[in-house]
Design a protein around this motif. Structure first.
Motif, PDB file in Angstrom:
ATOM      1  N   ALA A  27      -0.638 -14.812 121.273  1.00 58.56           N
ATOM      2  CA  ALA A  27      -1.546 -14.080 122.168  1.00 58.56           C
ATOM      3  C   ALA A  27      -0.777 -13.425 123.315  1.00 58.56           C
ATOM      4  O   ALA A  27      -1.018 -12.262 123.647  1.00 58.56           O
ATOM      5  N   LEU A  28       0.153 -14.141 123.914  1.00 51.30           N
ATOM      6  CA  LEU A  28       0.933 -13.568 125.008  1.00 51.30           C
ATOM      7  C   LEU A  28       1.771 -12.376 124.537  1.00 51.30           C
ATOM      8  O   LEU A  28       1.851 -11.357 125.223  1.00 51.30           O
ATOM      9  N   ALA A  29       2.359 -12.495 123.351  1.00 48.02           N
ATOM     10  CA  ALA A  29       3.131 -11.374 122.793  1.00 48.02           C
ATOM     11  C   ALA A  29       2.224 -10.183 122.528  1.00 48.02           C
ATOM     12  O   ALA A  29       2.566  -9.035 122.850  1.00 48.02           O
ATOM     13  N   ALA A  30       1.050 -10.447 121.965  1.00 52.12           N
ATOM     14  CA  ALA A  30       0.107  -9.364 121.655  1.00 52.12           C
ATOM     15  C   ALA A  30      -0.350  -8.657 122.926  1.00 52.12           C
ATOM     16  O   ALA A  30      -0.394  -7.421 122.984  1.00 52.12           O
ATOM     17  N   ILE A  31      -0.669  -9.417 123.944  1.00 54.52           N
ATOM     18  CA  ILE A  31      -1.134  -8.843 125.208  1.00 54.52           C
ATOM     19  C   ILE A  31      -0.042  -7.960 125.814  1.00 54.52           C
ATOM     20  O   ILE A  31      -0.292  -6.813 126.190  1.00 54.52           O
ATOM     21  N   CYS A  32       1.169  -8.484 125.897  1.00 54.07           N
ATOM     22  CA  CYS A  32       2.280  -7.706 126.479  1.00 54.07           C
ATOM     23  C   CYS A  32       2.531  -6.426 125.693  1.00 54.07           C
ATOM     24  O   CYS A  32       2.631  -5.337 126.269  1.00 54.07           O
ATOM     25  N   GLU A  33       2.648  -6.550 124.385  1.00 58.99           N
ATOM     26  CA  GLU A  33       3.008  -5.392 123.567  1.00 58.99           C
ATOM     27  C   GLU A  33       1.911  -4.335 123.524  1.00 58.99           C
ATOM     28  O   GLU A  33       2.182  -3.134 123.650  1.00 58.99           O
ATOM     29  N   LYS A  34       0.670  -4.758 123.362  1.00 56.45           N
ATOM     30  CA  LYS A  34      -0.417  -3.779 123.220  1.00 56.45           C
ATOM     31  C   LYS A  34      -0.741  -3.112 124.563  1.00 56.45           C
ATOM     32  O   LYS A  34      -1.034  -1.918 124.606  1.00 56.45           O
ATOM     33  N   ILE A  35      -0.671  -3.848 125.651  1.00 55.18           N
ATOM     34  CA  ILE A  35      -0.943  -3.231 126.953  1.00 55.18           C
ATOM     35  C   ILE A  35       0.204  -2.300 127.326  1.00 55.18           C
ATOM     36  O   ILE A  35      -0.036  -1.190 127.821  1.00 55.18           O
ATOM     37  N   ASP A  36       1.441  -2.692 127.060  1.00 57.36           N
ATOM     38  CA  ASP A  36       2.578  -1.787 127.295  1.00 57.36           C
ATOM     39  C   ASP A  36       2.425  -0.502 126.484  1.00 57.36           C
ATOM     40  O   ASP A  36       2.687   0.591 126.979  1.00 57.36           O
ATOM     41  N   GLU A  37       2.004  -0.648 125.246  1.00 61.35           N
ATOM     42  CA  GLU A  37       1.796   0.513 124.373  1.00 61.35           C
ATOM     43  C   GLU A  37       0.738   1.453 124.969  1.00 61.35           C
ATOM     44  O   GLU A  37       0.911   2.667 124.984  1.00 61.35           O
ATOM     45  N   ARG A  38      -0.340   0.887 125.488  1.00 60.54           N
ATOM     46  CA  ARG A  38      -1.399   1.690 126.115  1.00 60.54           C
ATOM     47  C   ARG A  38      -0.870   2.432 127.339  1.00 60.54           C
ATOM     48  O   ARG A  38      -1.158   3.605 127.534  1.00 60.54           O
TER      49      ARG A  38
END
Length: 195
Positions: free
Chosen positions: A52-63
């Motif tokens: 979850a932490l990896a997903a949050i970091c990566e997807k928000i950075d992508e946005r």
């Protein structure tokens, strides 16, 4: 193939956490949505929290990168481009609100890893606006001003605008708030920019 599996896990995890929160997101539902077995998940992540932490970091950075990095990398028109981006409705989810705010509200007081991660993400969000405003000052679009405070005000207003739209069920609340924000920022435009 491995990267594709990892990306499916990241996408499914982020969608589930964004939709129903970290605590409501069941690992089995995430795995089913990703089409991945638990053993494959453990190849990439030790547990649901790490994923979850990896997903949050990566997807928000992508946005952020999609929305704001092209403005920073541009050759001028920083304010005009910023205003165009914050006026866009594409990619905004007025029903689910802002993923940053949702996760901060749910997890920051509950888990120190989430708290530290979300502080870092929010600082990056604010710094993105500061960088845009600094470039606008350098380009003569904005008067010299406290760009850190202007970035804080911008980030806070956008977060609040998304929350208002989510709470009321009316996306127009977001757009009305954005127009007031733009009017405020325009108060800092330089004489050169106004002429």
């Amino acid at each position: 193939m491995k990267e594709n599996t990892r990306q499916r896990l990241i996408d499914a995890t982020f969608d589930e956490v964004y939709s129903i929160g970290y605590q409501g997101a069941a690992l089995n539902d995430i795995l089913a949505k990703a089409g991945v077995h638990k053993g494959s998940m453990y190849h990439f992540f030790a547990n649901k929290k790490e994923m979850a932490l990896a997903a949050i970091c990566e997807k928000i950075d992508e946005r952020f990168d999609l929305r704001y990095q092209s403005i920073v990398n541009g050759k001028g028109g920083y304010l005009k481009n910023l205003f165009a981006v914050i006026r866009e409705s594409e990619g905004r989810d007025f029903k689910r609100g802002c993923p940053i705010a949702n996760i901060v509200q749910e997890m920051s007081n509950v888990d120190e890893d989430f708290n530290a991660t979300m502080k870092e993400i929010y600082a990056h969000f604010r710094m993105g606006f500061k960088t845009i405003f600094d470039k606008a000052v350098e380009a003569g679009e904005l008067k010299a001003c406290d760009t850190a405070k202007l970035a804080l005000f911008t980030a806070s207003t956008l977060e609040g605008a998304l929350l208002s739209a989510k709470a009321s069920g009316n996306p127009q609340d977001y757009f009305d708030s954005v127009e007031m924000l733009i009017e405020y920022i325009r108060g800092f435009e330089s004489e050169k920019s106004l002429s």
